[in-house]
Design a protein around this motif. Structure first.
Motif, PDB file in Angstrom:
ATOM      1  N   ILE A  68      -8.770  28.691  -3.268  1.00  0.00           N
ATOM      2  CA  ILE A  68      -8.488  27.271  -3.489  1.00  0.00           C
ATOM      3  C   ILE A  68      -7.178  26.880  -2.814  1.00  0.00           C
ATOM      4  O   ILE A  68      -7.082  25.808  -2.194  1.00  0.00           O
ATOM      5  CB  ILE A  68      -8.456  26.957  -4.998  1.00  0.00           C
ATOM      6  CG1 ILE A  68      -9.872  27.087  -5.573  1.00  0.00           C
ATOM      7  CG2 ILE A  68      -7.896  25.568  -5.263  1.00  0.00           C
ATOM      8  CD1 ILE A  68      -9.937  27.018  -7.085  1.00  0.00           C
ATOM      9  N   ALA A  69      -6.175  27.741  -2.893  1.00  0.00           N
ATOM     10  CA  ALA A  69      -4.891  27.457  -2.254  1.00  0.00           C
ATOM     11  C   ALA A  69      -5.042  27.376  -0.737  1.00  0.00           C
ATOM     12  O   ALA A  69      -4.489  26.474  -0.101  1.00  0.00           O
ATOM     13  CB  ALA A  69      -3.871  28.527  -2.633  1.00  0.00           C
ATOM     14  N   ILE A  70      -5.804  28.284  -0.165  1.00  0.00           N
ATOM     15  CA  ILE A  70      -6.000  28.280   1.293  1.00  0.00           C
ATOM     16  C   ILE A  70      -6.753  27.015   1.721  1.00  0.00           C
ATOM     17  O   ILE A  70      -6.392  26.364   2.699  1.00  0.00           O
ATOM     18  CB  ILE A  70      -6.734  29.560   1.746  1.00  0.00           C
ATOM     19  CG1 ILE A  70      -5.802  30.755   1.586  1.00  0.00           C
ATOM     20  CG2 ILE A  70      -7.215  29.432   3.188  1.00  0.00           C
ATOM     21  CD1 ILE A  70      -6.480  32.098   1.783  1.00  0.00           C
ATOM     22  N   VAL A  71      -7.784  26.656   0.998  1.00  0.00           N
ATOM     23  CA  VAL A  71      -8.544  25.432   1.307  1.00  0.00           C
ATOM     24  C   VAL A  71      -7.623  24.214   1.181  1.00  0.00           C
ATOM     25  O   VAL A  71      -7.678  23.306   2.008  1.00  0.00           O
ATOM     26  CB  VAL A  71      -9.778  25.308   0.398  1.00  0.00           C
ATOM     27  CG1 VAL A  71     -10.423  23.937   0.514  1.00  0.00           C
ATOM     28  CG2 VAL A  71     -10.781  26.402   0.734  1.00  0.00           C
ATOM     29  N   GLY A  72      -6.776  24.196   0.183  1.00  0.00           N
ATOM     30  CA  GLY A  72      -5.845  23.082  -0.001  1.00  0.00           C
ATOM     31  C   GLY A  72      -4.870  22.976   1.155  1.00  0.00           C
ATOM     32  O   GLY A  72      -4.593  21.875   1.648  1.00  0.00           O
ATOM     33  N   VAL A  73      -4.323  24.092   1.604  1.00  0.00           N
ATOM     34  CA  VAL A  73      -3.381  24.083   2.726  1.00  0.00           C
ATOM     35  C   VAL A  73      -4.081  23.631   4.008  1.00  0.00           C
ATOM     36  O   VAL A  73      -3.539  22.811   4.767  1.00  0.00           O
ATOM     37  CB  VAL A  73      -2.740  25.475   2.901  1.00  0.00           C
ATOM     38  CG1 VAL A  73      -1.964  25.566   4.203  1.00  0.00           C
ATOM     39  CG2 VAL A  73      -1.835  25.797   1.725  1.00  0.00           C
ATOM     40  N   VAL A  74      -5.278  24.134   4.252  1.00  0.00           N
ATOM     41  CA  VAL A  74      -6.017  23.741   5.459  1.00  0.00           C
ATOM     42  C   VAL A  74      -6.342  22.249   5.398  1.00  0.00           C
ATOM     43  O   VAL A  74      -6.177  21.536   6.404  1.00  0.00           O
ATOM     44  CB  VAL A  74      -7.297  24.598   5.601  1.00  0.00           C
ATOM     45  CG1 VAL A  74      -8.216  24.037   6.684  1.00  0.00           C
ATOM     46  CG2 VAL A  74      -6.937  26.038   5.891  1.00  0.00           C
ATOM     47  N   ALA A  75      -6.773  21.743   4.255  1.00  0.00           N
ATOM     48  CA  ALA A  75      -7.086  20.323   4.128  1.00  0.00           C
ATOM     49  C   ALA A  75      -5.832  19.480   4.338  1.00  0.00           C
ATOM     50  O   ALA A  75      -5.877  18.441   5.005  1.00  0.00           O
ATOM     51  CB  ALA A  75      -7.696  20.041   2.749  1.00  0.00           C
ATOM     52  N   TYR A  76      -4.716  19.908   3.794  1.00  0.00           N
ATOM     53  CA  TYR A  76      -3.463  19.186   3.973  1.00  0.00           C
ATOM     54  C   TYR A  76      -3.065  19.144   5.464  1.00  0.00           C
ATOM     55  O   TYR A  76      -2.672  18.091   5.958  1.00  0.00           O
ATOM     56  CB  TYR A  76      -2.353  19.854   3.146  1.00  0.00           C
ATOM     57  CG  TYR A  76      -0.992  19.252   3.387  1.00  0.00           C
ATOM     58  CD1 TYR A  76      -0.649  18.030   2.817  1.00  0.00           C
ATOM     59  CD2 TYR A  76      -0.052  19.908   4.190  1.00  0.00           C
ATOM     60  CE1 TYR A  76       0.605  17.473   3.053  1.00  0.00           C
ATOM     61  CE2 TYR A  76       1.191  19.361   4.430  1.00  0.00           C
ATOM     62  CZ  TYR A  76       1.521  18.148   3.857  1.00  0.00           C
ATOM     63  OH  TYR A  76       2.749  17.592   4.085  1.00  0.00           O
ATOM     64  N   LEU A  77      -3.184  20.256   6.156  1.00  0.00           N
ATOM     65  CA  LEU A  77      -2.816  20.300   7.567  1.00  0.00           C
ATOM     66  C   LEU A  77      -3.765  19.448   8.423  1.00  0.00           C
ATOM     67  O   LEU A  77      -3.336  18.838   9.404  1.00  0.00           O
ATOM     68  CB  LEU A  77      -2.795  21.751   8.055  1.00  0.00           C
ATOM     69  CG  LEU A  77      -1.675  22.620   7.483  1.00  0.00           C
ATOM     70  CD1 LEU A  77      -1.852  24.054   7.932  1.00  0.00           C
ATOM     71  CD2 LEU A  77      -0.308  22.083   7.870  1.00  0.00           C
ATOM     72  N   LEU A  78      -5.043  19.428   8.070  1.00  0.00           N
ATOM     73  CA  LEU A  78      -5.994  18.631   8.841  1.00  0.00           C
ATOM     74  C   LEU A  78      -5.812  17.130   8.615  1.00  0.00           C
ATOM     75  O   LEU A  78      -6.044  16.334   9.519  1.00  0.00           O
ATOM     76  CB  LEU A  78      -7.423  19.039   8.492  1.00  0.00           C
ATOM     77  CG  LEU A  78      -7.865  20.412   9.012  1.00  0.00           C
ATOM     78  CD1 LEU A  78      -9.259  20.737   8.469  1.00  0.00           C
ATOM     79  CD2 LEU A  78      -7.855  20.458  10.526  1.00  0.00           C
ATOM     80  N   LEU A  79      -5.421  16.740   7.416  1.00  0.00           N
ATOM     81  CA  LEU A  79      -5.254  15.332   7.090  1.00  0.00           C
ATOM     82  C   LEU A  79      -3.867  14.792   7.439  1.00  0.00           C
ATOM     83  O   LEU A  79      -3.658  13.585   7.389  1.00  0.00           O
ATOM     84  CB  LEU A  79      -5.551  15.095   5.607  1.00  0.00           C
ATOM     85  CG  LEU A  79      -6.987  15.376   5.177  1.00  0.00           C
ATOM     86  CD1 LEU A  79      -7.124  15.253   3.672  1.00  0.00           C
ATOM     87  CD2 LEU A  79      -7.949  14.453   5.899  1.00  0.00           C
ATOM     88  N   LYS A  80      -2.985  15.647   7.792  1.00  0.00           N
ATOM     89  CA  LYS A  80      -1.604  15.246   8.102  1.00  0.00           C
ATOM     90  C   LYS A  80      -1.492  14.531   9.410  1.00  0.00           C
ATOM     91  O   LYS A  80      -2.113  14.629  10.366  1.00  0.00           O
ATOM     92  CB  LYS A  80      -0.708  16.476   8.114  1.00  0.00           C
ATOM     93  CG  LYS A  80       0.741  16.161   8.236  1.00  0.00           C
ATOM     94  CD  LYS A  80       1.536  17.420   8.118  1.00  0.00           C
ATOM     95  CE  LYS A  80       3.005  17.083   8.364  1.00  0.00           C
ATOM     96  NZ  LYS A  80       3.829  18.243   8.341  1.00  0.00           N
TER      97      LYS A  80
END
Length: 56
Positions: A44-56
């Motif tokens: 979940i943490a990895i998915v959250g970080v990837v989603a944050y980086l993609l949406l940034k």
């Protein structure tokens, strides 16, 4: 006629061996339940970080 059956619970060494054997069998089961939880949290943490980086 006397009873030839000897109760193993009356023998302290046998009881201690039984008690120690059960503790050793239970301990790995508790540890194995923790690993999937850690894996899920990390996923979940990895998915959250990837989603944050993609949406940034």
């Amino acid at each position: 006629m006397s009873d030839q059956h000897i109760d193993p619970a009356g023998n302290t060494q046998q009881f201690r061996a039984f008690a120690q054997r059960n503790e050793q069998e239970i301990a790995p089961k508790k540890r194995s339940a923790v690993l999937p939880i850690i894996a899920i949290v990390l996923g979940i943490a990895i998915v959250g970080v990837v989603a944050y980086l993609l949406l940034k």
